[in-house]
Design an enzyme around this catalytic site. Sequence first.
Site, short mmCIF file in Angstrom:
data_model
loop_
_atom_site.label_atom_id
_atom_site.label_comp_id
_atom_site.label_asym_id
_atom_site.label_seq_id
_atom_site.Cartn_x
_atom_site.Cartn_y
_atom_site.Cartn_z
N HIS A 1 4.44 3.33 12.90
CA HIS A 1 3.94 4.68 12.96
C HIS A 1 4.64 5.79 13.77
O HIS A 1 3.94 6.73 14.38
CB HIS A 1 2.47 4.26 13.56
CG HIS A 1 1.42 4.02 12.55
ND1 HIS A 1 0.22 4.02 12.60
CD2 HIS A 1 1.71 2.97 11.66
CE1 HIS A 1 -0.36 3.30 11.65
NE2 HIS A 1 0.74 2.81 10.96
N HIS B 1 0.85 -1.22 -0.06
CA HIS B 1 0.03 -0.02 0.08
C HIS B 1 0.88 1.38 0.05
O HIS B 1 1.83 1.24 0.58
CB HIS B 1 -1.01 -0.13 1.16
CG HIS B 1 -0.57 0.35 2.49
ND1 HIS B 1 -0.12 1.51 2.91
CD2 HIS B 1 -0.28 -0.63 3.67
CE1 HIS B 1 0.09 1.55 4.23
NE2 HIS B 1 0.15 0.16 4.62
N ASP C 1 3.24 -6.50 3.83
CA ASP C 1 3.18 -5.24 4.48
C ASP C 1 4.18 -5.34 5.71
O ASP C 1 5.14 -6.05 5.50
CB ASP C 1 1.70 -5.12 5.13
CG ASP C 1 1.36 -3.76 5.67
OD1 ASP C 1 1.88 -2.99 5.95
OD2 ASP C 1 0.06 -3.26 5.42
N GLU D 1 -5.09 2.45 2.61
CA GLU D 1 -4.96 1.19 3.60
C GLU D 1 -5.14 1.67 5.04
O GLU D 1 -5.86 0.78 5.72
CB GLU D 1 -3.68 0.08 3.52
CG GLU D 1 -3.72 -0.97 4.25
CD GLU D 1 -3.01 -0.74 5.56
OE1 GLU D 1 -3.20 -1.79 6.55
OE2 GLU D 1 -2.77 0.21 6.02
N GLU D 2 -4.34 2.81 5.32
CA GLU D 2 -4.37 3.13 6.63
C GLU D 2 -5.72 3.67 7.08
O GLU D 2 -5.76 3.84 8.51
CB GLU D 2 -3.19 4.44 6.85
CG GLU D 2 -1.78 3.75 6.58
CD GLU D 2 -1.09 2.83 7.53
OE1 GLU D 2 -1.85 2.53 8.62
OE2 GLU D 2 -0.01 2.59 7.39
N ASP E 1 6.17 2.03 6.63
CA ASP E 1 4.81 1.28 6.26
C ASP E 1 4.11 1.97 5.62
O ASP E 1 3.42 3.24 5.79
CB ASP E 1 4.48 1.19 7.92
CG ASP E 1 2.96 0.88 7.98
OD1 ASP E 1 2.35 0.39 6.95
OD2 ASP E 1 2.26 0.97 9.15
#
Length: 362
Positions: free
Chosen positions: A327, A71, A240, A217-218, A183
């Site tokens: 994150h 993603h 991922d 995606e998030e 990510d």
Amino acid sequence: MSTKSILNKSSLEFLKNYLNNASPTGYESGGQKLWMEYLKPYVDTFITDTYGTAVGIINPDAPYKVVIEGHADEISWYVNYITEDGLIYVIRNGGSDHQIAPSKRVNIHTKAGIVKGVFGWPAIHTRMRDKEEVAKVNNLFIDIGCETKEQVDKMGVHVGCVITYPDEFMILNDNKFVCRAIDNRMGGFMIAEVARLLHENKIKLPFGLYITNSVQEEVGLRGAEMITKTIKPNVAIVTDVCHDSTTPMIEKKIEGDTKIGKGPVVTYAPAVQNNLRELILETAMAKEIPFQRLASSRVTGTDTDAFAYSNGGVASALISLPLRYMHTTVEMVHRDDVENVIKLIYETLLKLENEETFSYFK
């Protein structure tokens, strides 16, 4: 194929540019253009959809369709409220971490370009006089050097502007890649490298390969949910990130035992089709690619779920890249794992038989 030969100078230059470029959820198109330009020599054609998912296709006329997917989006913030004093309050766009925000520099994206700012925070001297308050979304504010709301307006900043961090790519100790948005822009990079290797090694696949870089995606796997209905794939191999659980303050009994440098992580979960997963594991063992195992309860929390439960059921599997500090702006992965994820996807494609159903009832 030696893992040492996988990443070359041009691929690492692309990785650096691609990671440094901002692609917040809902605003991924700039990064997608960079990705498509890199991928262009290695595919036959592209499709894109209304919300910006990009797909490079090899053998577009083949009836049997295999997706490899990452993603494209990164977590960010939205401008939510501007005070009369010119301070800016925010809400999340994806799972942005409130605890890392205080004193971070930010880029606010406007139609006129980037406006620089900082997440302000009261000095330690003033916080220690009473009960200390912790960072929360409702007390985070951005200062762009303005004294009034009118000054903020003149700079082109308004409610709905998206906010990212400017932190850029670096390498620690020769083999640790560090950046925000690993990510999962690293996923987009890895599937592009698979396409490059197929091209350079002159591999002719018997099926159609759809190298898919999904958006959003998030915020709930939304891009994958849309594009799988367009492609209607037979198989989806998703990549991922997952947690390195060996750093402090992480409970292995809850998160599992996975570590950067020990290889790709293969997930067990209801959304993961068992026969496809076993093909991946058999490939890893046959090609001596190190791997780790992880179990996910109910959902994987990745685009695997969106593909698996689409179109009446699509044989899907998840190959994850172990990551430290998810994150945050210092997400960290091991170069060896990046190369081994690329190698594992590549070698699995070579073992995948055309028209394979992965049925449990043969």
